[in-house]
Design a protein around this motif. Structure first.
Motif, PDB file in Angstrom:
ATOM      1  N   GLU A  88       0.829  -1.210   0.000  1.00  0.00           N
ATOM      2  CA  GLU A  88       0.000   0.000   0.000  1.00  0.00           C
ATOM      3  C   GLU A  88       0.861   1.258   0.000  1.00  0.00           C
ATOM      4  N   ILE A  89       1.947   1.255   0.780  1.00  0.00           N
ATOM      5  CA  ILE A  89       2.855   2.410   0.799  1.00  0.00           C
ATOM      6  C   ILE A  89       3.511   2.572  -0.554  1.00  0.00           C
ATOM      7  N   ARG A  90       3.955   1.479  -1.154  1.00  0.00           N
ATOM      8  CA  ARG A  90       4.579   1.534  -2.477  1.00  0.00           C
ATOM      9  C   ARG A  90       3.609   2.113  -3.509  1.00  0.00           C
ATOM     10  N   ASP A  91       2.378   1.647  -3.470  1.00  0.00           N
ATOM     11  CA  ASP A  91       1.384   2.151  -4.431  1.00  0.00           C
ATOM     12  C   ASP A  91       1.119   3.638  -4.217  1.00  0.00           C
ATOM     13  N   GLU A  92       1.080   4.087  -2.987  1.00  0.00           N
ATOM     14  CA  GLU A  92       0.883   5.514  -2.702  1.00  0.00           C
ATOM     15  C   GLU A  92       2.065   6.335  -3.185  1.00  0.00           C
ATOM     16  N   LEU A  93       3.271   5.789  -3.022  1.00  0.00           N
ATOM     17  CA  LEU A  93       4.458   6.515  -3.488  1.00  0.00           C
ATOM     18  C   LEU A  93       4.503   6.595  -5.006  1.00  0.00           C
ATOM     19  N   LYS A  94       4.030   5.572  -5.694  1.00  0.00           N
ATOM     20  CA  LYS A  94       3.989   5.595  -7.156  1.00  0.00           C
ATOM     21  C   LYS A  94       3.030   6.666  -7.648  1.00  0.00           C
ATOM     22  N   LYS A  95       1.940   6.881  -6.913  1.00  0.00           N
ATOM     23  CA  LYS A  95       0.959   7.899  -7.312  1.00  0.00           C
ATOM     24  C   LYS A  95       1.544   9.300  -7.195  1.00  0.00           C
ATOM     25  N   SER A  96       2.450   9.532  -6.278  1.00  0.00           N
ATOM     26  CA  SER A  96       2.995  10.884  -6.055  1.00  0.00           C
ATOM     27  C   SER A  96       3.976  11.311  -7.107  1.00  0.00           C
TER      28      SER A  96
END
Length: 138
Positions: free
Chosen positions: A130-138
């Motif tokens: 989930e953290i990785r996916d959030e970082l990809k969105k940024s």
């Protein structure tokens, strides 16, 4: 002291034990009926005897006036004998009861394990994903 006793009685383990004893007694009557009214008549039909629980071996003399083929009368008269048919009935009853309890405990353990897994929340891998996916969105 009275409040300690009250706390002891109201603890979950004591209440659980009381419920287990009551349910166990109910299961015992059910399995006794299953054994005596369903299973043993089938075994008796296969073995060729009408009442399997009356199978016994005499070990002593039968007193006058006592029917030598009546298990209950012989037992009441105190005649020494091996009541192997009744013993086998009780053993089968125990095995059925033990199996039912095993199945209940097995099911309860599965339910408790699922509840623990659900309460544990997301795993570390889920959180990192989930953290990785959030970082990809940024």
């Amino acid at each position: 002291m009275l409040s300690e006793f009250k706390d002891f009685i109201l603890k979950g383990n004591v209440l659980d034990l009381a419920v287990a004893v009551i349910i166990g007694a109910a299961f015992a009557t059910i399995t006794t009926s299953l054994t005596e009214d369903v299973i043993m008549p089938l075994v008796s039909a296969i073995a060729g005897t009408p009442d399997f629980s009356n199978m016994f071996i005499l070990l002593g003399a039968v007193p006058d006036g006592v029917n030598a083929t009546d298990y209950a009368a012989l037992k009441a008269a105190g005649v020494p004998m091996l009541g192997w048919g009744q013993f086998l009935t009780v053993v089968i009853n125990f095995v059925i009861l033990a199996f039912i309890i095993f199945m209940i405990v097995r099911y309860a353990n599965k339910v408790m394990k699922k509840a623990e897994e659900a309460d544990a929340g997301p795993s570390e891998i889920d959180l990192l994903t989930e953290i990785r996916d959030e970082l990809k969105k940024s």
